[in-house]
Design an enzyme around this catalytic site. Sequence first.
Site, PDB file in Angstrom:
ATOM      1  N   HIS A  95       0.847  -1.208   0.000  1.00 20.06           N
ATOM      2  CA  HIS A  95       0.000   0.000   0.000  1.00 20.06           C
ATOM      3  C   HIS A  95       0.871   1.242   0.000  1.00 20.06           C
ATOM      4  CE1 HIS A  95       0.828  -0.598   4.282  1.00 20.06           C
ATOM      5  NE2 HIS A  95       0.377   0.624   4.553  1.00 20.06           N
TER       6      HIS A  95
ATOM      7  N   HIS B 177       1.492   3.963   1.951  1.00 22.16           N
ATOM      8  CA  HIS B 177       2.103   4.705   3.057  1.00 22.16           C
ATOM      9  C   HIS B 177       3.634   4.749   2.919  1.00 22.16           C
ATOM     10  CE1 HIS B 177      -1.611   4.273   5.890  1.00 22.16           C
ATOM     11  NE2 HIS B 177      -1.717   5.285   5.050  1.00 22.16           N
TER      12      HIS B 177
ATOM     13  N   ASP C 111       6.145   4.697   4.902  1.00 21.57           N
ATOM     14  CA  ASP C 111       7.025   3.751   5.592  1.00 21.57           C
ATOM     15  C   ASP C 111       7.029   2.371   4.924  1.00 21.57           C
ATOM     16  OD1 ASP C 111       4.340   3.408   6.618  1.00 21.57           O
ATOM     17  OD2 ASP C 111       5.159   2.188   8.234  1.00 21.57           O
ATOM     18  N   HIS C 112       6.286   2.256   3.813  1.00 25.84           N
ATOM     19  CA  HIS C 112       6.287   1.031   3.010  1.00 25.84           C
ATOM     20  C   HIS C 112       6.835   1.265   1.604  1.00 25.84           C
ATOM     21  CE1 HIS C 112       3.600  -1.406   5.771  1.00 25.84           C
ATOM     22  NE2 HIS C 112       3.525  -0.184   6.274  1.00 25.84           N
TER      23      HIS C 112
ATOM     24  N   HIS D 176      -7.365  -0.525   5.956  1.00 24.17           N
ATOM     25  CA  HIS D 176      -6.294   0.333   6.470  1.00 24.17           C
ATOM     26  C   HIS D 176      -6.082   1.475   5.480  1.00 24.17           C
ATOM     27  CE1 HIS D 176      -2.525   1.520   8.347  1.00 24.17           C
ATOM     28  NE2 HIS D 176      -1.886   1.330   7.208  1.00 24.17           N
TER      29      HIS D 176
ATOM     30  N   ASP E 128      -0.103  -3.915   6.436  1.00 20.88           N
ATOM     31  CA  ASP E 128      -0.739  -3.401   7.650  1.00 20.88           C
ATOM     32  C   ASP E 128      -2.211  -3.796   7.748  1.00 20.88           C
ATOM     33  OD1 ASP E 128       1.664  -2.214   8.187  1.00 20.88           O
ATOM     34  OD2 ASP E 128       0.990  -0.154   7.949  1.00 20.88           O
TER      35      ASP E 128
ATOM     36  N   HIS F 246       4.922  -4.808  11.051  1.00 19.53           N
ATOM     37  CA  HIS F 246       5.283  -4.074  12.271  1.00 19.53           C
ATOM     38  C   HIS F 246       5.367  -5.004  13.475  1.00 19.53           C
ATOM     39  CE1 HIS F 246       4.885   0.068  10.723  1.00 19.53           C
ATOM     40  NE2 HIS F 246       3.900  -0.415   9.991  1.00 19.53           N
TER      41      HIS F 246
END
Length: 255
Positions: free
Chosen positions: A53, A55, A57-58, A112, A129, A167
């Site tokens: 996805h 975001h 941090d990905h 999410h 996530d 995570h």
Amino acid sequence: MNNIFAIPAFSDNYIWCVHDTKHAVVVDPGDAKPVIKTLKEKQLTLTSILITHHHHDHTGGIEELVSAYPGVKVYGPKNPLIEGIDLRLSEGESLSLSNPELDLNVLETPGHTMDHIVFYNNELMFCGDTLFSAGCGRMFEGTPEVFYHSLQKLTHLPEQTKVYCTHEYTLANLAFAMHVDPENTALQDYQSWANKQRASDQITLPSSIAEQKKINPFLRCTNKSIKQNIENIMNLSADSEVDVFAALRSCKDNF
């Protein structure tokens, strides 16, 4: 036979690396630097990147990794806002990689985020996530009904499927799970194990679909005890499984 290990990133992210001792695939590289460092140490060549996805941090490491490893292919969801993806995938499509050999199918799991996808086969899934050990992602873009349906898709995968999420949220998730499902002996045992893992600086992942069905309250919305507990905690009436899920997610957000 491929090997899988986690490359830690940021404070609690895991960038999963699948390799055959020569070539590697990484999943959701939010930061390129630990990936490049680890691949050099292990003398692995990056061939593919999987994105679940949008975001940061990905996705934040895509550009630097593509620059460092010319020819690397990037696979991800059909979200044009994610730059650098070579092949955008939808539910029902599959992926057959050769170096390392890895066959994966795609499920769409909005909730999410609305663009979220999961890569899976009969042995494992990379679920970003969407699903965590003993928890699920925050509902940033979806609705309770949409997110609950996505999680239910994952429960239909084979029980032995290993769950590789992104995570290390397990201890916090277990604390909440115990809050809403305190009499669950499987959950109590899992919490004891997870505490020992983290105390010795070991990771708590992967889990399995079978394990998550026993301990994850977000997959147990039909459980009468959880329903009653969340109704009491939130002072509401949950008429459906989706209502139970919505109450659990709302409660967890403020736990």
